[in-house]
Design a protein around this motif. Sequence first.
Motif, PDB file in Angstrom:
ATOM      1  N   PRO A  20      74.584  19.747  46.115  1.00  0.00           N
ATOM      2  CA  PRO A  20      73.867  20.373  47.656  1.00  0.00           C
ATOM      3  C   PRO A  20      74.261  19.601  48.782  1.00  0.00           C
ATOM      4  O   PRO A  20      74.507  18.219  48.582  1.00  0.00           O
ATOM      5  N   ALA A  21      74.455  19.993  50.006  1.00  0.00           N
ATOM      6  CA  ALA A  21      74.867  19.383  51.131  1.00  0.00           C
ATOM      7  C   ALA A  21      73.644  18.380  51.629  1.00  0.00           C
ATOM      8  O   ALA A  21      74.381  17.379  51.996  1.00  0.00           O
ATOM      9  N   ARG A  26      69.316  18.352  47.242  1.00  0.00           N
ATOM     10  CA  ARG A  26      69.611  17.611  46.206  1.00  0.00           C
ATOM     11  C   ARG A  26      68.495  17.037  45.533  1.00  0.00           C
ATOM     12  O   ARG A  26      68.467  17.236  44.449  1.00  0.00           O
ATOM     13  N   LYS A  27      67.420  16.811  46.415  1.00  0.00           N
ATOM     14  CA  LYS A  27      65.990  16.643  45.615  1.00  0.00           C
ATOM     15  C   LYS A  27      65.448  17.509  44.759  1.00  0.00           C
ATOM     16  O   LYS A  27      64.932  17.556  43.871  1.00  0.00           O
ATOM     17  N   ALA A  28      65.661  18.767  45.499  1.00  0.00           N
ATOM     18  CA  ALA A  28      65.086  20.079  44.913  1.00  0.00           C
ATOM     19  C   ALA A  28      65.890  20.380  43.550  1.00  0.00           C
ATOM     20  O   ALA A  28      65.106  20.629  42.694  1.00  0.00           O
ATOM     21  N   ALA A  29      67.110  20.212  43.662  1.00  0.00           N
ATOM     22  CA  ALA A  29      68.268  20.343  42.745  1.00  0.00           C
ATOM     23  C   ALA A  29      67.832  19.596  41.505  1.00  0.00           C
ATOM     24  O   ALA A  29      67.738  20.084  40.183  1.00  0.00           O
TER      25      ALA A  29
END
Length: 131
Positions: A20-21, A26-29
């Motif tokens: 993720p950008a 990124r934290k959610a992924a």
Amino acid sequence: MAEPQPPNVADGADPPDIVPANAEDRKAAAAMSSLDTRGDADATAPKKDVDLKALNEAMKSLGVDQESKKKPAAAAAVKKEEPKKLIKVDAADVALLADQLDISKPRATDLLRAHDANAVKAMTAWVTAAV
């Protein structure tokens, strides 16, 4: 006839992971991927407990806790406990607002009560809130 594939793509291979950008994505992924992974220590626990544990860990890593969800509900309950002002509203004013603003009579009554039975203030507030 099938289209030829590029040389770097193999049949049946998973697509490469896309990073993720931004940091929030990124934290959610990472939180979502933690729901899929299971540790060996949890192998003896029932499936439901494991899923709840993984969900709680994911929610904590996102910074969402149960207390923050309860606070707005408690604040809303406090607001609802306040008694409404008992203001006498003229039926002609209710009819005027219902006709001119194209709202129901109970809504017009509430609008007038919120503005101390002043039709001009109520109409002005309705128009400025709609814009």
